[in-house]
Design a protein around this motif. Structure first.
Motif, PDB file in Angstrom:
ATOM      1  N   SER A 183       0.832  -1.203   0.000  1.00 50.84           N
ATOM      2  CA  SER A 183       0.000   0.000   0.000  1.00 50.84           C
ATOM      3  C   SER A 183       0.864   1.250   0.000  1.00 50.84           C
ATOM      4  O   SER A 183       1.925   1.289   0.638  1.00 50.84           O
ATOM      5  CB  SER A 183      -0.893   0.012   1.243  1.00 50.84           C
ATOM      6  N   TRP A 197       0.049   3.740   1.554  1.00 50.64           N
ATOM      7  CA  TRP A 197      -0.208   4.305   2.879  1.00 50.64           C
ATOM      8  C   TRP A 197       0.755   3.730   3.916  1.00 50.64           C
ATOM      9  O   TRP A 197       1.204   2.597   3.801  1.00 50.64           O
ATOM     10  CB  TRP A 197      -1.644   4.008   3.315  1.00 50.64           C
ATOM     11  N   ARG A 198       1.020   4.518   4.935  1.00 55.29           N
ATOM     12  CA  ARG A 198       1.800   4.057   6.088  1.00 55.29           C
ATOM     13  C   ARG A 198       1.182   4.608   7.366  1.00 55.29           C
ATOM     14  O   ARG A 198       0.584   5.687   7.366  1.00 55.29           O
ATOM     15  CB  ARG A 198       3.263   4.521   5.980  1.00 55.29           C
ATOM     16  N   ARG A 199       1.329   3.836   8.424  1.00 61.75           N
ATOM     17  CA  ARG A 199       0.881   4.340   9.729  1.00 61.75           C
ATOM     18  C   ARG A 199       1.726   5.554  10.123  1.00 61.75           C
ATOM     19  O   ARG A 199       2.909   5.627   9.792  1.00 61.75           O
ATOM     20  CB  ARG A 199       1.018   3.254  10.795  1.00 61.75           C
ATOM     21  N   ALA A 227      -4.740   4.851  -5.703  1.00 56.98           N
ATOM     22  CA  ALA A 227      -4.386   5.680  -4.544  1.00 56.98           C
ATOM     23  C   ALA A 227      -3.053   6.396  -4.744  1.00 56.98           C
ATOM     24  O   ALA A 227      -2.897   7.558  -4.355  1.00 56.98           O
ATOM     25  CB  ALA A 227      -4.332   4.821  -3.287  1.00 56.98           C
ATOM     26  N   THR A 276      -7.515   1.948   1.145  1.00 54.46           N
ATOM     27  CA  THR A 276      -6.600   2.858   0.443  1.00 54.46           C
ATOM     28  C   THR A 276      -7.169   4.257   0.213  1.00 54.46           C
ATOM     29  O   THR A 276      -6.554   5.067  -0.478  1.00 54.46           O
ATOM     30  CB  THR A 276      -6.189   2.266  -0.924  1.00 54.46           C
ATOM     31  N   GLY A 277      -8.340   4.542   0.775  1.00 52.03           N
ATOM     32  CA  GLY A 277      -8.907   5.871   0.613  1.00 52.03           C
ATOM     33  C   GLY A 277      -9.413   6.158  -0.782  1.00 52.03           C
ATOM     34  O   GLY A 277      -9.460   7.315  -1.215  1.00 52.03           O
ATOM     35  N   THR A 321     -10.262   8.698   8.964  1.00 48.11           N
ATOM     36  CA  THR A 321      -9.003   8.011   9.205  1.00 48.11           C
ATOM     37  C   THR A 321      -9.002   7.368  10.581  1.00 48.11           C
ATOM     38  O   THR A 321      -9.721   7.793  11.494  1.00 48.11           O
ATOM     39  CB  THR A 321      -7.800   8.983   9.102  1.00 48.11           C
ATOM     40  N   LEU A 332      -4.702   6.058   9.034  1.00 46.09           N
ATOM     41  CA  LEU A 332      -5.007   5.254   7.843  1.00 46.09           C
ATOM     42  C   LEU A 332      -6.463   5.440   7.420  1.00 46.09           C
ATOM     43  O   LEU A 332      -7.341   5.685   8.258  1.00 46.09           O
ATOM     44  CB  LEU A 332      -4.734   3.774   8.130  1.00 46.09           C
ATOM     45  N   PRO A 333      -6.766   5.287   6.117  1.00 46.40           N
ATOM     46  CA  PRO A 333      -8.128   5.488   5.636  1.00 46.40           C
ATOM     47  C   PRO A 333      -9.116   4.474   6.225  1.00 46.40           C
ATOM     48  O   PRO A 333      -8.779   3.312   6.449  1.00 46.40           O
ATOM     49  CB  PRO A 333      -8.012   5.284   4.119  1.00 46.40           C
ATOM     50  N   LEU A 352      -2.750  11.344   1.138  1.00 43.65           N
ATOM     51  CA  LEU A 352      -1.656  10.359   1.133  1.00 43.65           C
ATOM     52  C   LEU A 352      -0.418  10.914   1.836  1.00 43.65           C
ATOM     53  O   LEU A 352      -0.191  12.120   1.828  1.00 43.65           O
ATOM     54  CB  LEU A 352      -1.267  10.043  -0.313  1.00 43.65           C
ATOM     55  N   PRO A 353       0.377  10.028   2.403  1.00 44.55           N
ATOM     56  CA  PRO A 353       1.674  10.484   2.916  1.00 44.55           C
ATOM     57  C   PRO A 353       2.580  10.893   1.758  1.00 44.55           C
ATOM     58  O   PRO A 353       2.255  10.668   0.594  1.00 44.55           O
ATOM     59  CB  PRO A 353       2.229   9.238   3.630  1.00 44.55           C
TER      60      PRO A 353
END
Length: 493
Positions: A142, A144-146, A167, A190-191, A450, A455-456, A487-488
């Protein structure tokens, strides 16, 4: 100016038609983004040459005033869809190198409307999984990250490559499939926005089958409007698919922004699970308030057979999979492992070609279909399926227009964190989504907030059969009301 890859599909389409950007430039921007994002492993096969050729054709049609509804828009295609002349693997070793001579109906519809193919997206092997960790070509990571962590997260599954690519801005939208939640769960993780249409709304012809009575094609996109635009092109009657329904395809985009005042939204008490995280409960309550503020009436409903959906699903789906996957025998196409005789060749090919999760489901399916167990398991599961469908029909008959539930029981988890010791732990990720497939209804997942880890989280709306328009209208209310999920920084580039 906004980076080309950050545009929504709707904005990209507008820019193309206004000749503010060329289809070739748009394709080049996405190709560059894909090349920089290989750490995500979202694509099994990149097709830059195909994309540039298709984009050049789109520019020519735009110049002539002959643009289609998706003219010049670059998309990713889940590698479960057959694409003529381009490898199609279903993320399995047994189909590695298989190049179909024909195009799936859904992808053909997209090319008909002018879309551009960027490549084939990774997935769980034969769409069997909830985390995109079962692919022969490796897990998708993903984007995404925490917060405060570099741990790799799953994008959900089975359409994890589709969700991660959308994403991470690697494509403007992607095809996906949903057998028990494989569009909605990765979208929630993943939002992104993902809709599983009504069974029969999109053709299954040319899509590698998992469980034929449950599989349905649909899009994953960045916004509700983008998903509506894609579904209009993907949907339609197909005489090559006997389960395809001959109904007109509405203008789904026109439903986006439509008032939901007076709409009745059902809240099923059975979806309030013991031990459900407080942040999921809170998100659900927030969704109720957003819909209420937009003029909808909220009513409590009961779907009493929900508790049986997951076990019944994990009988029906493996049973159909064991039948569908019998065709992969090393004789006609795909992998062949030599043996001392044909039976030995079959066994050796299938043992080498299928991954652990696929072998598990084939064995379960073969067991429940075997003499002495068929009535005890498969027939009873189908009866439960009828009861589940009846629950939804009763709710809709009582005047409910749509049903609001959580999309997933949690935010995305880490790669390798679930299912290694107990596969049921992974299967529980589908607890809010499988009922929709069992009943053949449409369901949409939309970003709504979130988690405490940044996270989403998504909410799900379930609608009447062939009433995707209501879902798009209600989902847009949630999308506009919810805080924007960002997103980060692009750590993968």
């Amino acid at each position: 100016m906004t980076e080309l890859t950050d545009l929504s599909l709707a904005d990209a389409r507008r820019a193309l038609l206004n000749k503010e950007v060329s289809a070739v430039d748009l394709a080049k921007a996405q190709i560059a983004a894909i090349e920089q994002a290989r750490a995500l492993n979202a694509f099994i096969k990149e097709t830059p040459e195909v994309a540039l050729a298709m984009a050049a054709d789109s520019d020519a049609r735009i110049a002539r005033g002959e643009a289609g509804p998706l003219e010049g828009v670059p998309l990713g295609i889940k590698d479960l869809y057959c694409t003529a002349g381009v490898q199609t693997t279903a993320a399995s070793h047994i189909l590695e190198g298989f190049t179909p001579a024909y195009e799936s109906t859904v992808s053909a519809n997209l090319w008909r409307d002018g879309a551009v193919m960027l490549g084939k997206l990774n997935l769980d092997e034969f769409a069997m999984g909830s985390s995109n960790e079962t692919s022969y070509f490796g897990p998708v990571i993903s984007p995404w990250r925490r917060v405060g962590s570099d741990a790799a997260l799953v994008p959900g599954g089975s359409s994890g490559g589709s969700a991660a690519a959308v994403a991470a801005r690697l494509c403007f939208g992607a095809t996906a499939t949903d057998t028990g939640g494989s569009i909605r769960q990765p979208a929630a993780f993943t939002g992104t926005v993902g809709i599983k249409p009504t069974y029969g709304r999109c053709s299954r012809w040319g899509i590698v089958a998992f469980a034929s009575s449950l599989d349905q094609a649909g899009p994953i996109a960045r916004t509700v409007r983008d998903a509506a635009i894609l579904l209009r092109s993907m949907a339609g009657h197909d005489p090559k698919d006997t389960t395809s329904v001959d109904l007109p395809v509405p203008d789904y985009e026109a439903a986006v922004g439509r008032s939901i005042k007076g709409m009745k939204i059902g809240i099923p008490k059975e979806y309030r699970l013991d031990g459900m995280p407080a942040e999921i409960e809170s998100l659900w309550s927030q969704g109720v308030e957003w819909l209420k503020a937009a003029g909808a009436t909220i009513v409590d409903i009961s779907l009493p057979h929900t508790r049986y959906a997951l076990p019944a699903y994990y009988i029906v789906a493996p049973a159909e999979a064991s039948s569908n996957l019998a065709r992969y025998d090393g004789v006609r196409f795909g992998l062949r492992v030599p043996g001392k005789d044909i039976a030995d060749m079959y066994e050796s090919t299938r043992a080498a070609g299928f991954g652990k999760e696929v072998r598990r489901r084939i064995l379960i399916g073969t067991y429940v279909l075997s003499a002495g167990y068929y009535d005890a398991y498969y027939v009873r599961a189908q009866k439960i399926r009828t009861l589940i469908k009846g629950d939804f029909e009763s709710a809709f008959a009582a005047g409910v227009d749509a049903i609001l539930t959580p999309a997933t029981p949690s935010a995305a988890f880490g790669v390798g964190e679930k299912g290694s010791a107990d596969p049921v732990e992974m299967y529980l990720n589908d607890i809010f989504t499988v009922t929709v497939n069992m009943a053949g209804l449409p369901g949409i997942a939309v970003p709504a907030g979130t988690s405490s880890e940044g996270l989403p989280l998504g909410l799900q709306l379930i609608g009447r059969a062939f009433d995707e328009e209501t879902l798009f209208a209600a989902a847009e209310v949630i999308e506009q009301s919810a805080p924007k999920v960002s997103l980060p920084a692009r750590w993968w580039a």
